[in-house]
Design an enzyme around this catalytic site. Structure first.
Site, PDB file in Angstrom:
ATOM      1  CG  ASP A   1      -7.026  18.408  -1.533  1.00  0.00           C
ATOM      2  OD1 ASP A   1      -6.847  18.803  -0.384  1.00  0.00           O
ATOM      3  OD2 ASP A   1      -6.370  17.536  -1.789  1.00  0.00           O
TER       4      ASP A   1
ATOM      5  CG  ASP B   1      -1.855  17.095   2.312  1.00  0.00           C
ATOM      6  OD1 ASP B   1      -0.818  17.356   2.229  1.00  0.00           O
ATOM      7  OD2 ASP B   1      -2.414  17.610   3.402  1.00  0.00           O
TER       8      ASP B   1
ATOM      9  N   PRO C   1       0.421  11.656   5.542  1.00  0.00           N
ATOM     10  CG  PRO C   1      -0.966   9.816   5.892  1.00  0.00           C
ATOM     11  CD  PRO C   1       0.247  10.138   5.161  1.00  0.00           C
TER      12      PRO C   1
ATOM     13  CG  ASN D   1     -10.472  19.200   5.375  1.00  0.00           C
ATOM     14  OD1 ASN D   1     -10.883  20.351   5.201  1.00  0.00           O
ATOM     15  ND2 ASN D   1     -11.337  18.170   5.284  1.00  0.00           N
TER      16      ASN D   1
HETATM   17 MG   LIG Z   1      -6.599  15.400  -0.567  1.00  0.00          MG
END
Ligand SMILES: [Mg+2]
Ligand SMILES: [Zn+2]
Length: 193
Positions: A8, A10, A18, A51
């Site tokens: 992943d 972030d 974000p 994502n």
């Molecule tokens: Mg993350």
């Protein structure tokens, strides 16, 4: 077949801002570099699985995102780490009905990467900072590690669901090296409290 470590982005590799695509705000956690070099040295392909619903929400474009990913690739390259692939889900967040098969915790991106890069998912790992990363890894048949930097995610109620239970929980990448490099697969889990 190859083995891989799916990562992943972030909150795992970089500080979580974000929906950020500003290359100036991409800051790697310092503990990742030595660990990623070791994984690479041990024959693992390094593949980002991310994502990116900001695309569907029109917060940024694919070319904005490409710039952000190439900044991250460059920062890693400066530390002698070469990414083998970057896969992301551009679709919106799942509400009642899944809108795609690739948004984590669904395993679509891992399946695609495995097909493209000839990866054996059973010999591979998924590493992330939240349980949807773990869910995607488990659904794909990988072993999984939760990097729970602020010790919050391990309290998530879903951690008691076998589909979201990580094989290991660590505080940061310093805790990963022994797990990944000892090829003895130890399924004994860290205590979860
Ligand atoms: Mg993350
Ligand atoms: Zn998707």
């Amino acid at each position: 077949m190859e083995k891989a470590i799916f990562l992943d982005k972030d909150g795992t590799l970089i500080k979580d801002v974000p929906y950020n695509v500003d290359p100036g705000r991409i800051v790697c956690y310092p503990d990742i570099f030595a660990s990623l070099r070791l994984m690479q040295k041990n024959g693992y392909k390094l593949i980002i699985i991310s994502n990116q619903s900001g695309i569907a929400k029109r917060y940024f474009t694919i070319s904005d995102l490409d710039i952000a990913f190439s900044e991250l690739s460059d920062q890693l390259k400066a530390e002698h780490i070469i990414l083998d692939g970057i896969y992301y889900c551009p679709h919106g967040e799942v509400t009642d009905e899944p809108v795609c098969t690739c948004r984590k915790p669904l395993p679509g991106l891992l399946h695609k990467a495995a097909k493209d890069l000839d990866v054996d998912l059973k010999k591979s790992w998924m590493i992330g900072d939240i349980l949807s990363d773990i869910g995607a890894g488990r659904a794909a048949g990988c072993r999984t590690i939760l990097v729970d930097r602020n010790k919050k995610e391990r309290r998530n109620f879903r951690i008691s669901d076998p589909k979201f239970t990580p094989d290991y929980i660590v505080d940061d990448f310093y805790g990963l090296n022994q797990i990944i490099t000892s090829d003895t697969i130890n399924y004994e889990r860290y205590s979860v409290k």
